[in-house]
Design an enzyme around this catalytic site. Structure first.
Site, PDB file in Angstrom:
ATOM      1  N   ASN A   6      -3.534  -3.871  47.704  1.00 20.41           N
ATOM      2  CA  ASN A   6      -3.637  -2.429  47.532  1.00 20.41           C
ATOM      3  C   ASN A   6      -5.015  -1.966  48.009  1.00 20.41           C
ATOM      4  O   ASN A   6      -5.977  -1.956  47.253  1.00 20.41           O
ATOM      5  CB  ASN A   6      -3.410  -2.056  46.066  1.00 20.41           C
ATOM      6  N   CYS A  11      -4.983   3.016  46.966  1.00 29.41           N
ATOM      7  CA  CYS A  11      -4.780   3.934  45.843  1.00 29.41           C
ATOM      8  C   CYS A  11      -5.842   5.037  45.896  1.00 29.41           C
ATOM      9  O   CYS A  11      -7.048   4.740  45.904  1.00 29.41           O
ATOM     10  CB  CYS A  11      -4.864   3.185  44.512  1.00 29.41           C
ATOM     11  N   CYS A  48      12.241  35.899  65.575  1.00 27.20           N
ATOM     12  CA  CYS A  48      11.868  35.917  66.990  1.00 27.20           C
ATOM     13  C   CYS A  48      10.885  37.045  67.286  1.00 27.20           C
ATOM     14  O   CYS A  48       9.924  36.864  68.028  1.00 27.20           O
ATOM     15  CB  CYS A  48      13.125  36.061  67.853  1.00 27.20           C
ATOM     16  N   CYS A  74      18.262  30.141  61.145  1.00 27.94           N
ATOM     17  CA  CYS A  74      19.617  30.632  60.901  1.00 27.94           C
ATOM     18  C   CYS A  74      20.193  29.976  59.646  1.00 27.94           C
ATOM     19  O   CYS A  74      20.335  28.755  59.579  1.00 27.94           O
ATOM     20  CB  CYS A  74      20.528  30.330  62.092  1.00 27.94           C
TER      21      CYS A  74
END
Length: 506
Positions: A229, A232, A449, A482
Site C-alpha cells: 500500500n 492511502c 446547442c 437527449c
C-alpha cells in the site's frame, strides 16, 4: 426497442434493492422478482431475461408482487407487471453456454477476476468468508500494519445525483484496526477454509525492516500475493501511504524490502494523486514488483454545507481531505492504466485494476484496457457482496455472445484504439441524426446547442430539431443531452463535402 429499454431501465431503477425482497415472496408462480430487478439494475438484461419463466404468467396476473413492494411505502410500488411484460417483449439473445471465467494473474490461478479490494469490505474472517461463499475469486485484505490505528467517526460521505444514492464516495478510513495477531489469524483461517480462493495481503510499513517483516509474516500464514500500500491518501503519520507513492525512490526502497522478505508475487498499489503514475510504477517493477495495482482513491473535499460551512464527513465540526472513489473515478483510473500500458517498460506487467467498477460493463472496460485482475469496494459497500452474481453472469454472457472462450482473449483489446491527440482524424465530421418518431419535442438539444454549442439546431413547427449543417461541427452534445435517446450518430463525411442546403447522408 430503444424506448422499451429506457422504460425498463427507469422503472427498474426505482427499486430499493431490498435485502430480502418481499416481491419475490409474494409471487404465486415462484418468479424471483427481486433477483430479476436487481439484474436489470446492474446492466444484466440477459441474466434478467434468463430468470423469467418460459410461461408468461405476468400478463394476466393481479400482481401481488406490487402490493408487497416496499417502494409503495414511499410513493408508488415498482410497476413490476409492466416491467416484466416489457422484458418478455424485448428481444434478448440468451446464450446456452457459460464461459470459464478463470484467469492466471502473476502466476496465480484465479477462479474469476473479481476480487474485493483492500478496504472495509475485506477486513475480517466472517466478511471475507461470506464473500468467498457467494463466488468472489479473491480478496486484497484490508491493509495490515504494525501501527495502532484509531479511526474517526463518522468517516464516510457520498456525492449523489438524480436518484442514485451515490455516484462518488469519500472516506477518511485508514488501515485495519484489528491487532496484528488477529489479522494473521484471519488470513490463516481463510486460507485453511477456502484453499481455492486467492488471498492478497495488503501491507504498510514505516521502514524497511517493517516492510520485510510484514511480507515474511504474510507468506507464513498462507497469503498468495503481497500488495504494498503505497497510496492511502489519509494517513495520520507522515511518510506513509500516498507520500510513498509520490516518491519513486521510496517506492523502490520499500519494494526491495518487501522482495527481501517473500518469494510471493508482489503488487505495488499506486496513488492517483500524481501526474505520471508510470514513473513510480517503473521504480517498483525495477525493484522487484511483479505487478501493479491501480488506482487507489483520489484526494478530495466533499459536500460543504452552505449554512454551517462544514465539509463532510464531519468529526466534531472538522474534516480532512479524504479518498474519493465510486463510479465517478472510473475514467481517471482507465486513463492511468492506459498510460502505464503504453509505456514500453510496463506493457507486459500485470495490472490489477480498480476504481469505479460497479457492474460487469465497468469491469469489462478495465479488462479491455489491459487489466488481468479486478478489485471492487465502493459498489460492495452500497449493494453488498451479492453483486458478484451479475458481475460473473454479465461477463460470461458477453464473452459467449461475442464468441470468446476465455477472459484472457479480451484483455487489452481496447488499447490500440486510444491514440495521441495528433493522430486523431480532424478532416471529417460525423453529424448527428435525429430520429423524429422517437422525439418528444422537449427542446433539450436546442437549448444545449445554442447555449453550449454552435447554434446549429432550430426547432420546426412541431418543436422537433432541424440541423444546420453549415454550423454543426459534429460535437455530439445534442446526443448526450437527449433524455429519450432520439438522436444518434450519423454517417461521417469529409469536411467541406456538404454545402448550403445539401442533405445529410442517410
Amino acid at each position: 426497442m430503444k424506448q422499451q429499454v429506457i422504460r425498463i431501465r427507469e422503472e427498474a431503477g426505482r427499486c430499493l434493492l431490498c435485502h430480502e425482497p418481499k416481491c419475490s415472496e409474494a409471487c404465486p408462480h415462484g418468479v424471483d422478482a427481486g433477483r430479476i430487478v436487481r439484474a436489470l439494475n446492474f446492466e444484466n438484461r440477459v441474466g434478467a431475461r434468463r430468470q423469467l419463466p418460459a410461461v408468461h404468467f405476468c400478463e394476466n396476473c393481479n400482481a401481488p408482487c406490487m402490493q408487497a413492494c416496499r417502494r409503495g411505502k414511499l410513493d408508488v410500488p415498482v410497476r413490476l407487471r409492466d416491467l416484466f411484460c416489457n422484458l418478455y417483449d424485448l428481444h434478448v439473445e440468451v446464450p446456452e453456454n457459460k464461459v470459464d471465467l478463470s484467469i492466471d494473474f502473476c502466476g496465480v490461478h484465479c477462479e474469476n477476476p473479481f476480487f474485493l479490494s483492500s478496504s472495509v469490505v475485506g477486513s475480517n474472517y466472517d466478511m471475507v468468508a461470506k464473500a468467498f461463499s457467494l463466488g468472489w475469486g479473491g480478496v486484497a485484505f484490508k491493509t495490515i500494519s504494525l501501527l495502532e490505528i484509531r479511526e474517526a467517526s463518522p468517516r464516510f460521505s457520498a456525492l449523489s445525483k438524480e436518484g442514485r444514492s451515490f455516484i462518488g464516495f469519500k472516506n477518511i478510513e485508514q488501515l485495519s484496526d484489528h491487532t496484528y495477531e488477529e489479522n494473521l489469524d484471519f488470513l490463516r483461517r481463510l486460507k485453511r477454509d477456502f484453499p481455492g480462493k486467492v488471498i492478497i495481503a495488503s501491507i504498510m510499513g514505516r521502514n524497511e525492516t517493517e516492510w520485510t517483516r510484514l511480507a515474511a509474516d504474510m507468506e507464513a500464514v498462507g497469503a498468495d500475493m503481497i500488495e504494498c500500500n503505497f497510496s492511502c491518501p489519509q494517513m495520520a503519520e507522515e511518510g506513509l501511504g500516498a507520500e510513498i507513492g509520490e516518491n519513486p525512490e521510496l517506492v523502490a526502497c520499500y519494494t526491495a524490502a518487501v522482495r527481501k522478505g517473500t518469494r510471493l508475487p508482489v503488487l505495488a498499489k499506486m496513488t492517483p494523486n500524481i501526474n505520471h503514475m508510470e514513473i513510480p510504477a517503473k521504480a517498483a517493477v525495477a525493484a522487484g514488483a511483479d505487478g501493479i495495482a491501480a488506482i487507489n482513491t483520489i484526494r478530495s473535499i466533499m459536500n460543504i454545507d452552505l449554512d454551517s460551512f462544514l465539509s463532510e464527513p464531519r468529526v466534531n465540526g472538522q474534516s480532512i481531505e479524504g479518498g474519493y472513489s465510486g463510479k465517478a473515478v472510473k475514467p481517471i483510473a482507465l486513463r492511468f492504466i492506459n498510460e502505464m500500458r503504453k509505456d514500453s517498460a510496463l506493457a507486459e506487467v500485470p495490472i490489477s485494476g480498480m476504481g469505479g467498477i460497479e457492474n460487469w460493463r465497468d469491469a469489462l472496460e478495465f479488462l479491455l484496457m489491459g487489466c488481468g485482475n479486478l478489485q471492487i469496494t465502493t459498489a460492495v459497500m452500497q449493494y453488498g457482496y451479492r453483486i458478484i452474481d451479475d458481475l460473473k453472469e454479465g461477463l460470461s454472457d458477453y464473452l459467449s455472445l461475442r464468441g470468446f472462450t476465455r477472459v484472457q482473449d479480451i484483455v487489452g483489446q481496447a488499447l490500440t484504439h486510444i491514440v495521441s491527440a495528433e493522430d486523431l482524424d480532424r478532416n471529417s465530421i460525423q453529424f448527428p441524426r435525429f430520429v423524429r418518431n422517437d422525439c418528444v419535442s422537449c427542446g433539450r438539444c436546442y437549448l444545449s446547442c445554442y447555449d453550449g454549442g454552435h447554434q446549429a439546431i432550430r426547432l420546426d413547427t412541431e418543436e422537433k430539431p432541424v440541423l444546420d449543417i453549415n454550423k454543426c461541427v459534429g460535437c455530439h452534445l445534442c446526443i448526450l443531452v437527449c433524455p429519450v435517446q432520439a438522436i444518434e450518430p450519423g454517417k461521417r463525411v469529409q469536411r467541406g463535402a456538404l454545402h448550403g442546403n445539401a442533405e445529410l447522408p442517410k
